[in-house]
Design an enzyme around this catalytic site. Structure first.
Site, PDB file in Angstrom:
ATOM      1  N   CYS A  54       0.838  -1.195   0.000  1.00 50.70           N
ATOM      2  CA  CYS A  54       0.000   0.000   0.000  1.00 50.70           C
ATOM      3  C   CYS A  54       0.877   1.250   0.000  1.00 50.70           C
ATOM      4  CB  CYS A  54      -0.955   0.008   1.185  1.00 50.70           C
ATOM      5  SG  CYS A  54      -0.228   0.472   2.756  1.00 50.70           S
ATOM      6  N   ALA A  55       0.255   2.395  -0.076  1.00 55.48           N
ATOM      7  CA  ALA A  55       0.990   3.663  -0.107  1.00 55.48           C
ATOM      8  C   ALA A  55       1.789   3.902   1.166  1.00 55.48           C
ATOM      9  CB  ALA A  55       0.011   4.809  -0.341  1.00 55.48           C
TER      10      ALA A  55
END
Length: 136
Positions: free
Chosen positions: A65-66
């Site tokens: 994920c980011a």
């Protein structure tokens, strides 16, 4: 000097938890929180009783994920304060479709890319009916 370090520790925990936790765990009393147990990605269990009366952080993580770079900061925080009794559990979850398919892949990714040795649970649900009790 100790007070300054304590304030820094709590401020750091707040910032990391605010920035990286995908779910807010229910709030409870310290004695209630001290009873949680998580299956360790390294084998065995992680029991929060070991940190009774000391600060610890349980943070939902995801390897794809980011916020994946959070692993470096979480490990640094753990390295800085673990000798003072600070505890941490990284809880990988695929509830948001951002985690590898197996615990072995998560463990390998974290070790190779972030040199993780902080306590980490197996991949667990953090939302819905199957959520780990800490997150309910």
């Amino acid at each position: 000097m100790i007070r300054k370090h304590t304030l820094f520790l709590w401020a750091t925990i707040f910032v990391i938890a605010s920035a990286s936790a995908a779910v807010t765990p229910r709030l409870g009393h310290a004695s209630e929180l001290a009873t949680y147990s998580f299956p360790s990605i390294y084998g065995g269990r992680i029991d929060t009783r070991q940190w009774q009366g000391k600060p610890y952080l349980v943070v939902n993580t995801a390897s794809q994920c980011a916020f994946t770079k959070q692993y470096a900061d979480l490990q640094k925080l753990y390295d800085t304060y673990r000798d003072a009794g600070f505890g941490m559990i990284a809880v990988p979850s695929d509830d948001f479709n951002q985690e590898f398919d197996s615990n072995a892949e998560v463990k390998s990714f974290c070790a190779l890319n972030y040199d993780i040795d902080m306590p980490m649970s197996e991949t667990l649900a953090v939302t819905g009916a199957q959520a780990h009790p800490f997150f309910m």
